[in-house]
Design a protein around this motif. Sequence first.
Motif, mmCIF file in Angstrom:
data_model
loop_
_atom_site.group_PDB
_atom_site.id
_atom_site.type_symbol
_atom_site.label_atom_id
_atom_site.label_comp_id
_atom_site.label_asym_id
_atom_site.label_seq_id
_atom_site.Cartn_x
_atom_site.Cartn_y
_atom_site.Cartn_z
ATOM 1 N N GLY A 119 5.051 -1.621 -11.662
ATOM 2 C CA GLY A 119 6.103 -2.457 -11.104
ATOM 3 C C GLY A 119 5.767 -3.108 -9.774
ATOM 4 N N SER A 120 4.520 -3.044 -9.346
ATOM 5 C CA SER A 120 4.142 -3.590 -8.041
ATOM 6 C C SER A 120 4.177 -5.111 -7.987
ATOM 7 C CB SER A 120 2.738 -3.119 -7.658
ATOM 8 O OG SER A 120 1.767 -3.706 -8.509
ATOM 9 N N ARG B 182 6.468 13.511 -1.353
ATOM 10 C CA ARG B 182 7.217 14.047 -0.213
ATOM 11 C C ARG B 182 7.767 12.864 0.572
ATOM 12 N NH1 ARG B 182 8.884 18.763 -1.049
ATOM 13 N NH2 ARG B 182 9.603 18.769 1.091
ATOM 14 N N PRO B 183 9.080 12.709 0.623
ATOM 15 C CA PRO B 183 9.631 11.606 1.415
ATOM 16 C C PRO B 183 9.356 11.819 2.898
ATOM 17 C CG PRO B 183 11.386 13.006 0.556
ATOM 18 C CD PRO B 183 10.102 13.522 -0.005
ATOM 19 N N ILE B 184 9.354 10.737 3.637
ATOM 20 C CA ILE B 184 9.160 10.818 5.089
ATOM 21 C C ILE B 184 10.544 10.830 5.727
ATOM 22 C CG2 ILE B 184 8.253 9.652 7.119
ATOM 23 C CD1 ILE B 184 6.121 8.418 5.259
ATOM 24 N N TYR B 185 10.859 11.951 6.365
ATOM 25 C CA TYR B 185 12.149 12.094 7.039
ATOM 26 C C TYR B 185 11.955 11.967 8.542
ATOM 27 C CZ TYR B 185 13.500 14.610 2.709
ATOM 28 O OH TYR B 185 13.747 14.978 1.417
ATOM 29 N N ASP C 218 0.833 -1.209 0.000
ATOM 30 C CA ASP C 218 0.000 0.000 0.000
ATOM 31 C C ASP C 218 0.866 1.256 0.000
ATOM 32 O OD1 ASP C 218 -2.381 -1.405 -0.055
ATOM 33 O OD2 ASP C 218 -2.647 -1.345 2.120
ATOM 34 N N TYR C 219 1.908 1.267 0.818
ATOM 35 C CA TYR C 219 2.797 2.431 0.864
ATOM 36 C C TYR C 219 3.510 2.613 -0.477
ATOM 37 C CZ TYR C 219 6.488 5.647 2.075
ATOM 38 O OH TYR C 219 7.334 6.722 2.073
ATOM 39 N N ASP D 219 0.995 4.030 -2.864
ATOM 40 C CA ASP D 219 0.752 5.437 -2.520
ATOM 41 C C ASP D 219 1.900 6.315 -2.992
ATOM 42 O OD1 ASP D 219 -1.646 4.754 -1.330
ATOM 43 O OD2 ASP D 219 -0.863 4.846 0.737
ATOM 44 N N THR D 220 3.116 5.815 -2.839
ATOM 45 C CA THR D 220 4.291 6.571 -3.283
ATOM 46 C C THR D 220 4.286 6.753 -4.797
ATOM 47 O OG1 THR D 220 5.596 5.768 -1.399
ATOM 48 C CG2 THR D 220 6.822 6.606 -3.292
ATOM 49 N N LEU D 221 3.975 5.694 -5.531
ATOM 50 C CA LEU D 221 3.912 5.806 -6.997
ATOM 51 C C LEU D 221 2.841 6.791 -7.436
ATOM 52 C CD1 LEU D 221 4.414 2.168 -8.303
ATOM 53 C CD2 LEU D 221 5.916 4.122 -8.592
ATOM 54 N N HIS D 222 1.697 6.754 -6.798
ATOM 55 C CA HIS D 222 0.620 7.676 -7.162
ATOM 56 C C HIS D 222 1.017 9.124 -6.838
ATOM 57 C CE1 HIS D 222 -2.154 4.616 -8.454
ATOM 58 N NE2 HIS D 222 -1.965 3.954 -7.328
#
Length: 150
Positions: A139-140, A17-20, A2-3, A6-9
């Motif tokens: 690519g999932s 926005r990356p999670i830092y 799922d993550y 979500d990142t691809l979308h």
Amino acid sequence: MDYYNDTLHALDRGKYRPIYDRNNDGSPFWEIWLEGFFRAIYMRADDWLSFADNDDRDLQRSVFILTRLREIVRADDEFKAMDLDDGLEEAAPDLIPESVMQLHNYRKQSTLPPSSNDNHHNPKTGVPKTGRNDPCPCGSGKKFKKCCLQ
């Protein structure tokens, strides 16, 4: 997964926005994110080599930014600082997502989605259509109907 999806979308919409993690002062701790990014690159190093021979200046800039930030993070006694390094470090939290989106856009433009039947093309673009049961072009690893078709 799922993550990942979500990142691809988010990348496709230009809103990645990356999670830092955060430093004690609340500033973004982007160095850990960057280290994970490069670990992922090494897992598929051959795929990343296609970026090296490209003449696209935006793509070259993105590769330079990410690579130089990693060199700064891994600096040792032999590291030769450049004049732009301080500004690059300061802007890193914003430059990283821009660079990753540029890499993603290049990857999308340079590959065609897989198709089980090359005779089926989109009449407007001439690009092969992805069938419902084909692997998803994102690519999932899922079938297209269970992933991006939704």
